[in-house]
Design a protein around this motif. Structure first.
Motif, PDB file in Angstrom:
ATOM      1  N   ASP A 148      -6.764   0.443  -4.636  1.00  0.00           N
ATOM      2  CA  ASP A 148      -6.358   0.011  -3.304  1.00  0.00           C
ATOM      3  C   ASP A 148      -7.410  -0.923  -2.718  1.00  0.00           C
ATOM      4  O   ASP A 148      -8.423  -0.478  -2.193  1.00  0.00           O
ATOM      5  CB  ASP A 148      -6.173   1.238  -2.405  1.00  0.00           C
TER       6      ASP A 148
ATOM      7  N   SER B 246       0.823  -1.218   0.000  1.00  0.00           N
ATOM      8  CA  SER B 246       0.000   0.000   0.000  1.00  0.00           C
ATOM      9  C   SER B 246       0.851   1.260   0.000  1.00  0.00           C
ATOM     10  O   SER B 246       0.506   2.254  -0.645  1.00  0.00           O
ATOM     11  CB  SER B 246      -0.951  -0.005   1.201  1.00  0.00           C
ATOM     12  N   SER B 247       1.986   1.218   0.703  1.00  0.00           N
ATOM     13  CA  SER B 247       2.903   2.367   0.669  1.00  0.00           C
ATOM     14  C   SER B 247       3.439   2.585  -0.743  1.00  0.00           C
ATOM     15  O   SER B 247       3.573   3.728  -1.197  1.00  0.00           O
ATOM     16  CB  SER B 247       4.069   2.151   1.645  1.00  0.00           C
TER      17      SER B 247
ATOM     18  N   HIS C 221       0.308  10.288  -2.848  1.00  0.00           N
ATOM     19  CA  HIS C 221      -0.285  10.487  -1.520  1.00  0.00           C
ATOM     20  C   HIS C 221       0.700  10.194  -0.396  1.00  0.00           C
ATOM     21  O   HIS C 221       0.377  10.395   0.775  1.00  0.00           O
ATOM     22  CB  HIS C 221      -1.539   9.625  -1.365  1.00  0.00           C
ATOM     23  N   GLU C 222       1.873   9.701  -0.740  1.00  0.00           N
ATOM     24  CA  GLU C 222       2.992   9.532   0.189  1.00  0.00           C
ATOM     25  C   GLU C 222       4.241  10.076  -0.493  1.00  0.00           C
ATOM     26  O   GLU C 222       4.427   9.898  -1.700  1.00  0.00           O
ATOM     27  CB  GLU C 222       3.225   8.054   0.546  1.00  0.00           C
TER      28      GLU C 222
ATOM     29  N   ARG D 173       0.644   4.175  -2.794  1.00  0.00           N
ATOM     30  CA  ARG D 173       0.410   5.564  -2.402  1.00  0.00           C
ATOM     31  C   ARG D 173       1.553   6.481  -2.863  1.00  0.00           C
ATOM     32  O   ARG D 173       1.318   7.655  -3.172  1.00  0.00           O
ATOM     33  CB  ARG D 173       0.194   5.668  -0.898  1.00  0.00           C
TER      34      ARG D 173
END
Length: 326
Positions: A163, A48-49, A57-58, A52
């Motif tokens: 996601d 997920s990291s 978003h990260e 993102r």
């Protein structure tokens, strides 16, 4: 690693740190264009990291994210050529279906007639045009998902990021929506990157499975290759359907459906019996303490039922054993 082309999405030594914790560790990978990619692995593996960071978003701690040869890792999400469909769908409750889909175009200053025409085209693509004037609260979970999908696609992204999009759906609808996602990806001809922890979901959807563990990619390739030829013990166990056993000083994977209950063979005690419809999973433990599962066809099992506590003999073709690298 895949052959590089001009339209790739590429991760170059990508790293994400949260304080002293490394969530993604020096990952490099090329995602082939116009393909359906499933990123999968256990909770906390970094999938997920990674998604993102691609979405913006990260922030990226180290490394780069390339799309069509350009580094997009420092661009805002709206300028990356990507779009993200969130697990929660994140629809605006006060806006109609049509206005939800058109919202990002409104923010870009697109006139009402043009953005509504584009929204209706996408709603038609996901078979939701007949519900364009409803509010999200008036829709089922599956219908809300279709709206979220249309909203993500309205900006014509080159890469769609998903996601765990099917996790909130019931099993019947999940299977139906799998087929819809695959159809859309083929029709649109863009790259889908789909995060999931479901092995069945990944095998059904993906052109390429990317299995992550402990912040790195453990194995990547076509679903059949990853499932039938796992490189490591982790991949063999995580993808399911395999036993991992020690043999002549090495570790091997053997498919559970290749293990038979035989008249002679390796003695083992039955510890569990699970009916699975067309087959029965018989779990055993050998004298060496290794757990081995045999998938027995349903008719064969019930012709000679086995109960926990009994001793059986296990057999398999040694030529079907797959040596693991780690």
């Amino acid at each position: 690693m895949a052959t590089r082309t001009s339209n790739d999405l590429e991760l170059v030594h990508l790293t994400k740190r949260y304080g002293q914790t490394v969530a993604v560790n020096d990952v490099s990978h090329i995602f082939p264009p116009a393909s359906y990619i499933c990123l999968l692995g256990p909770s906390g593996c970094g999938k997920s990291s990674t998604l993102r960071m691609i979405a913006g978003h990260e922030t990226v701690s180290d490394g780069a994210i390339l799309l069509d040869g350009a580094d997009i890792s420092h661009l805002p999400p709206a300028r990356r050529g990507t779009a993200m469909m969130f697990q929660s769908y994140a629809l605006f409750p006060h806006l109609s279906v049509k206005d939800n889909v058109a919202f990002s175009l409104k923010m870009k200053g697109v006139d009402k007639e043009t953005r509504h025409a584009r929204a209706m085209k996408l709603l038609d693509l996901v078979a939701m045009d007949h519900l364009a004037d409803r509010l999200p609260a008036q829709l089922s979970g599956g219908q809300q998902q279709r709206v979220a999908l249309a909203r993500a696609l309205v900006t014509e992204p080159r890469v769609l990021l998903l996601d765990e999009p099917l996790s909130a759906l019931d099993p019947f609808l999940r299977i139906r929506m799998r087929a819809e996602l695959k159809r859309l990806q083929r029709e649109l001809g863009i790259t889908f990157v789909h995060v999931t922890h479901g092995q069945d979901e990944a095998l059904a959807l993906a052109d390429e499975c990317v299995v992550m563990n402990n912040a790195v990619i453990e194995q990547a390739g076509p679903p059949r290759d990853v499932w039938s030829r796992p490189r490591t013990e982790f991949v063999a166990r995580f993808m399911g359907g395999h036993n991992v056993i020690g043999w002549d000083g090495a570790r091997y994977a053997i498919r559970a459906d290749e293990v038979s209950i035989a008249a002679i063979g390796l003695p083992a005690a039955v510890t569990g019996v699970e009916y699975q419809g067309d087959r029965v999973a018989v779990t055993t433990k050998t004298e060496a303490g290794e757990e081995i599962v045999s998938l027995v066809p349903e008719d064969r099992f019930f012709a000679a039922p086995i109960n926990p506590g009994e001793t059986v003999h296990l057999g398999w073709d040694q030529g079907r054993m797959h040596r693991l690298e780690a």
